[in-house]
Design a protein around this motif. Structure first.
Motif, PDB file in Angstrom:
ATOM      1  N   UNK A  74       0.804  -1.230   0.000  1.00  0.00           N
ATOM      2  CA  UNK A  74       0.000   0.000   0.000  1.00  0.00           C
ATOM      3  C   UNK A  74       0.835   1.277   0.000  1.00  0.00           C
ATOM      4  N   UNK A  75       2.101   1.188   0.367  1.00  0.00           N
ATOM      5  CA  UNK A  75       3.015   2.340   0.442  1.00  0.00           C
ATOM      6  C   UNK A  75       2.477   3.439   1.364  1.00  0.00           C
ATOM      7  N   UNK A  76       1.858   3.031   2.464  1.00  0.00           N
ATOM      8  CA  UNK A  76       1.394   4.007   3.453  1.00  0.00           C
ATOM      9  C   UNK A  76       2.557   4.551   4.271  1.00  0.00           C
ATOM     10  N   UNK A  77       3.620   3.749   4.440  1.00  0.00           N
ATOM     11  CA  UNK A  77       4.802   4.153   5.190  1.00  0.00           C
ATOM     12  C   UNK A  77       6.035   3.850   4.352  1.00  0.00           C
ATOM     13  N   UNK A  78       7.095   4.614   4.600  1.00  0.00           N
ATOM     14  CA  UNK A  78       8.386   4.316   3.984  1.00  0.00           C
ATOM     15  C   UNK A  78       9.099   3.282   4.852  1.00  0.00           C
ATOM     16  N   UNK A  79      10.207   2.777   4.363  1.00  0.00           N
ATOM     17  CA  UNK A  79      10.990   1.812   5.130  1.00  0.00           C
ATOM     18  C   UNK A  79      11.503   2.442   6.426  1.00  0.00           C
ATOM     19  N   UNK A  80      11.905   3.686   6.365  1.00  0.00           N
ATOM     20  CA  UNK A  80      12.377   4.394   7.560  1.00  0.00           C
ATOM     21  C   UNK A  80      11.233   4.593   8.550  1.00  0.00           C
ATOM     22  N   UNK A  81      10.061   4.984   8.058  1.00  0.00           N
ATOM     23  CA  UNK A  81       8.899   5.141   8.945  1.00  0.00           C
ATOM     24  C   UNK A  81       8.518   3.808   9.582  1.00  0.00           C
ATOM     25  N   UNK A  98       0.499   2.897  12.473  1.00  0.00           N
ATOM     26  CA  UNK A  98       0.352   2.883  11.014  1.00  0.00           C
ATOM     27  C   UNK A  98      -0.966   3.509  10.584  1.00  0.00           C
ATOM     28  N   UNK A  99      -2.034   3.232  11.329  1.00  0.00           N
ATOM     29  CA  UNK A  99      -3.330   3.824  11.002  1.00  0.00           C
ATOM     30  C   UNK A  99      -3.301   5.336  11.068  1.00  0.00           C
ATOM     31  N   UNK A 100      -2.578   5.848  12.072  1.00  0.00           N
ATOM     32  CA  UNK A 100      -2.462   7.303  12.186  1.00  0.00           C
ATOM     33  C   UNK A 100      -1.648   7.884  11.039  1.00  0.00           C
ATOM     34  N   UNK A 101      -0.499   7.255  10.725  1.00  0.00           N
ATOM     35  CA  UNK A 101       0.329   7.785   9.637  1.00  0.00           C
ATOM     36  C   UNK A 101      -0.368   7.686   8.280  1.00  0.00           C
TER      37      UNK A 101
END
Length: 178
Positions: free
Chosen positions: A36-43, A66-69
């Motif tokens: 889904x690309x909701x977060x990056x690897x760093x995130x 994750x839901x918040x980001x």
């Protein structure tokens, strides 16, 4: 739409993530970073770190974070958190109805032994996911991080240092060194 995607994604993770939060990390990473690309690897790495130090189960803390980001609001956190917990609640409620009837069954006991083996593999996969450039430097060559990792492992495994104390000591050493 994002809320439905969050719910379905974390419901699936909750449904198939046997073995607890650490065993779920590889599935969470695939879904929220790669698919889904909701977060990056760093995130994602930051999410794991925050989820580990925050009181509560790491899988639920990760879903909340994750839901918040992914949405930028608390409703996204609530949807992801509810979705990851709901399958466990349903399964435990159903199992409570039938477990007393099968607890002495040889096939049931065999299946439980196999699940334990699978969980070990899932936890190992989660550990391997965390061996990345964010934690161990470019090319995973940061010798200080590896030494800190090895010392913490030895301290908790063989010297029987309490994990919380090991985390605090590792944090202090990391702050001093970096």
């Amino acid at each position: 739409m994002i809320y439905l995607q969050l719910f379905l994604t974390f419901f699936k993770i909750g449904l198939f993530g046997f073995g607890g939060g650490y065993a779920m990390l590889s599935m969470i990473q695939y879904e929220i970073v790669e698919h889904h690309a909701w977060l990056t690897s760093t995130e994602f790495t930051n999410m794991v770190a925050v989820s580990q130090i925050t009181p509560g189960p790491i899988g639920i803390n990760s879903a909340t974070y994750a839901g918040f980001l992914a949405t930028g609001n608390v409703l996204g956190s609530a949807v992801a958190t509810l979705a990851i917990m709901l399958p466990s609640f349903i399964i435990v409620a159903l199992l409570a109805l039938i477990i007393s009837k099968v607890k002495n069954n040889v096939y049931f006991n065999g299946a439980m032994r196999l699940l334990r083996i699978a969980v070990i593999g899932l936890i190992a996969a989660a550990a391997l996911l965390l061996i990345n450039e964010e934690n161990f430097g470019a090319g995973c060559r940061d010798i200080i991080s590896w030494l800190l990792f090895a010392a913490t492992f030895v301290a908790t495994k063989w010297l029987k240092v309490h994990p919380i104390l090991a985390i605090v000591i590792a944090a202090v050493v990391g702050i001093i060194i970096y």
